[in-house]
Design a protein around this motif. Structure first.
Motif: not given
Length: 303
Positions: A77, A81, A139, A142, A275-276
């Motif tokens: 991840n 990113e 997770g 997405d 939460d993200r």
């Protein structure tokens, strides 16, 4: 301990066979064995029990595997990113979907999106209703297209994209086949073809039938929407399906009837973790989905 050792360890742990793991990794068996030996030496514990050509995890090996799989996800991840911040137009989107949205809804949206963003990649995973929610929470995905949109799950949030009509699918020789619509209560004596217990579409059908005073007699079950349509086509029962699954064509020897009473429909939406935050490419597609279905005016009036 390095990244390669972790990769090799996870592959061997999941396959329980060093040779199979080496083949999957496209490296020599000796290289895998050496990395596992070095990892165990560094940690000072045996991660595997050797049984000839096969291996299996020791108790501490099982615990170590859980942590290493989590670590790999974090590393992957983080890498994604960085790559997406460098160029959001070349990122990868991992999206889940149920079988009822596989044939038309999701492909239509992705096709339209890729006309604008041709280099974005997709990783697609089909799953059950509760499995899709769980994969977004963990997770593994997405986001997910889902129907209906969950109302009480605090770990995900989402948006309704459109309302989807549920229709009756009957064999063409059914006594009601000549009608333009039917009341659901008219099917109380019929055998139904439904998804197995635990599938959300089955719950919707059962609840709708109970609303008009009967419990459907289920003669056959199928885990795939096409299998269910095929069983109806063979004359083995009736079913209720989302109308969008019939948009291209009706299965042979079947008829589609609107349900006049009660009206049966469901929300179709997209969920993301609560939460993200989404990465730039993911956010790009998420915002696109909401605008795309708004421009279509929803699929409810699209037929």
């Amino acid at each position: 301990m390095d990244f390669r050792q972790i990769q090799y360890f996870i592959e061997v742990a999941n396959r329980e066979h060093v040779t199979d793991a080496a083949n999957a990794l496209h490296v020599a068996q000796s290289a895998v064995s050496r990395q596992i030996f070095n990892l165990e030496s560094e940690l000072g514990v045996d991660l595997f029990i050797r049984e000839g050509r096969n291996v299996r995890l020791t108790p501490i090996g099982k615990r170590f595997l859980v942590h290493m799989e989590e670590a790999i996800k974090i590393i992957e991840n983080a890498k994604r990113e960085v790559e997406e911040y460098l160029d959001p137009e070349k990122g990868t989107i991992r999206i889940g979907f149920p079988s009822s949205l596989a044939a038309y809804t999701l492909p239509t949206a992705i096709s339209a999106f890729r006309e604008l963003h041709p280099e974005v990649k997709f990783q697609l995973r089909q799953g059950t209703y509760h499995g899709l929610i769980e994969s977004v929470i963990k997770g593994e995905m997405d986001m997910a297209l889902i129907a209906p949109l969950p109302k009480r799950e605090k770990k995900v949030k989402g948006d309704i994209l459109f309302m989807e009509r549920i229709v009756a699918l009957l064999p063409s020789n059914h006594p009601l086949a000549g009608q333009r619509s039917l009341k659901l209560s008219e099917l109380r004596e019929d055998s139904f073809v439904l998804f197995p217990r635990g599938y959300i579409l089955r719950e919707m059908v059962v609840n709708a039938c109970q609303e008009v005073g009967f419990a459907p007699e289920v003669s056959f079950e199928g885990e795939d929407i096409d299998a269910i349509k095929g069983l109806v086509s063979a004359g083995l029962g009736v079913t209720l399906v989302p109308e969008i699954t019939l948009i291209d064509s009706l299965p042979r020897s079947t008829v589609k009837l609107q349900i006049s009473e009660p009206r049966v429909d469901r929300t179709v939406g997209v969920i993301i973790p609560n939460d993200r935050g989404l990465l730039p490419t993911e956010q790009l597609f998420y915002e696109f989905l909401k605008k795309f279905f708004t421009r279509l005016g929803g699929f409810d009036n699209h037929f």
